[in-house]
Design an enzyme around this catalytic site. Sequence first.
Site, PDB file in Angstrom:
ATOM      1  N   SER A  64      73.994  50.453  35.168  1.00 42.24           N
ATOM      2  CA  SER A  64      74.268  50.627  36.733  1.00 42.24           C
ATOM      3  C   SER A  64      74.112  52.285  37.176  1.00 42.24           C
ATOM      4  O   SER A  64      73.890  52.324  38.488  1.00 42.24           O
ATOM      5  CB  SER A  64      75.433  49.963  37.020  1.00 42.24           C
ATOM      6  OG  SER A  64      76.477  50.576  36.141  1.00 42.24           O
TER       7      SER A  64
ATOM      8  N   ASP B   3      83.562  54.225  43.183  1.00 40.16           N
ATOM      9  CA  ASP B   3      84.322  52.746  42.697  1.00 40.16           C
ATOM     10  C   ASP B   3      84.892  52.981  41.457  1.00 40.16           C
ATOM     11  O   ASP B   3      85.116  54.307  40.886  1.00 40.16           O
ATOM     12  CB  ASP B   3      83.490  51.522  42.770  1.00 40.16           C
ATOM     13  CG  ASP B   3      82.020  51.670  41.804  1.00 40.16           C
ATOM     14  OD1 ASP B   3      82.165  52.700  40.953  1.00 40.16           O
ATOM     15  OD2 ASP B   3      81.383  50.996  42.056  1.00 40.16           O
TER      16      ASP B   3
ATOM     17  N   HIS C 284      81.695  54.392  39.028  1.00 45.98           N
ATOM     18  CA  HIS C 284      80.645  55.118  39.518  1.00 45.98           C
ATOM     19  C   HIS C 284      80.732  56.293  40.375  1.00 45.98           C
ATOM     20  O   HIS C 284      81.904  56.174  41.177  1.00 45.98           O
ATOM     21  CB  HIS C 284      79.487  54.026  40.187  1.00 45.98           C
ATOM     22  CG  HIS C 284      79.112  53.083  39.433  1.00 45.98           C
ATOM     23  ND1 HIS C 284      79.837  51.593  39.430  1.00 45.98           N
ATOM     24  CD2 HIS C 284      78.247  52.922  38.400  1.00 45.98           C
ATOM     25  CE1 HIS C 284      79.198  51.001  38.686  1.00 45.98           C
ATOM     26  NE2 HIS C 284      78.268  51.511  37.877  1.00 45.98           N
TER      27      HIS C 284
END
Length: 401
Positions: free
Chosen positions: A75, A365, A368
């Site tokens: 991610s 978040d 990240h």
Amino acid sequence: MSIKILVLVFSALIISARPELIADHHLSTRISPFPSESSSNSPFIPPLPPFTAQSPAIASTSFTRVPALFVFGDSSVDCGTNNFLGTLARADRLPYGRDFDTHQPTGRFCNGRIPVDFLANRLGLPFVPSYLGQNGTIDKMFQGVNYASAGAGIILSSGSELGQRVSFAMQIEQFVDTFQQMILSIGEKASNRLVSNSVFYISIGVNDYIHFYIRNMSNVQNLYSPWLFNQFLASNMRQELKTLYNVKVRKMVVMGLPPIGCAPYYLWKYKSQNGECAEEVNSMIMESNFVMRYTVDQLNHELPNASIIYCDVFQSAMDILKNHQLYGFDEPTEACCGLGRYKGWLPCISPEMACSDATGHLWWDQFHPTDAVNAILADNIWNGRHVDMCYPTNLETMLHA
């Protein structure tokens, strides 16, 4: 609270349900990371001003001999792969992407750009498209492809509780297929030249801790100490890098793992009082980075004409955390988007959960960073602007060699 928000919260509870970290007595003797080669006594260099929305093809530096950028990972660099998969790990709705060039969600797990977007800009290349987002024609892949998938790991089953994802080995297979399509389209000689002159960026491994080792999948903690597990991951990474080398890849950037023990999720999980990082988690990450850097060094000596650089994200991220005010950040611990203390309890699933301005935040978040942090990391990968985090050299120097 509306029904819509309730549904989102229950979905988030599924995503954020993670078991406790293994106890301290399971951890082997800690190995310190390589000594920082950044000079704490050097004058601080302020970050570049934020990028404005512009054509990604307009770059500050152009390398005509770098025809393409190929991206593999999780991610941290997924640009939309998981939009096409059945998974809970998705970033295809606002507030993700709200500060991106288009101000729309693209599948990037960030408020704006990810590191490879900034690097593509440096290389004079457009943003690299997702492999699964292509229409099947090879013509649009000649400037690069992004195979990264959120939740993916070096181990095949890492992230399986989130749903579908494309593991590292599967991403390598997708590239081999792309390479074969290139040969059919432009011939073997031209394909070899394109691939050998392109940059291959690899950022993966953190999910092997978050979703595998820490969860004790397959009773792994009783089979491997953290040190042996790190060696196991490095051995698998070695084989995959050699696979890339065998299909003419020569220029590779291997990213180390970030200090996830400082991420809002673990600050919440371990009830950090004043934003102190979870050292149990970071110890394993430092060990992993130690072994991975050694593996890259070995491959550079073993593979003729290979130019592989290892970039210590941990080192760079910790410098940002330590000097966050000098970098222009006033919120080093709390995420911009989420719920709970440090915004680490629930992930970012609704615009109502997000702060109004992410520029002062390090974290977007639970796990990240914001695009402002990504820009700094990209600067360091490119030329060590703030911290010399890449070994044996930075990307710009490697390309000039």
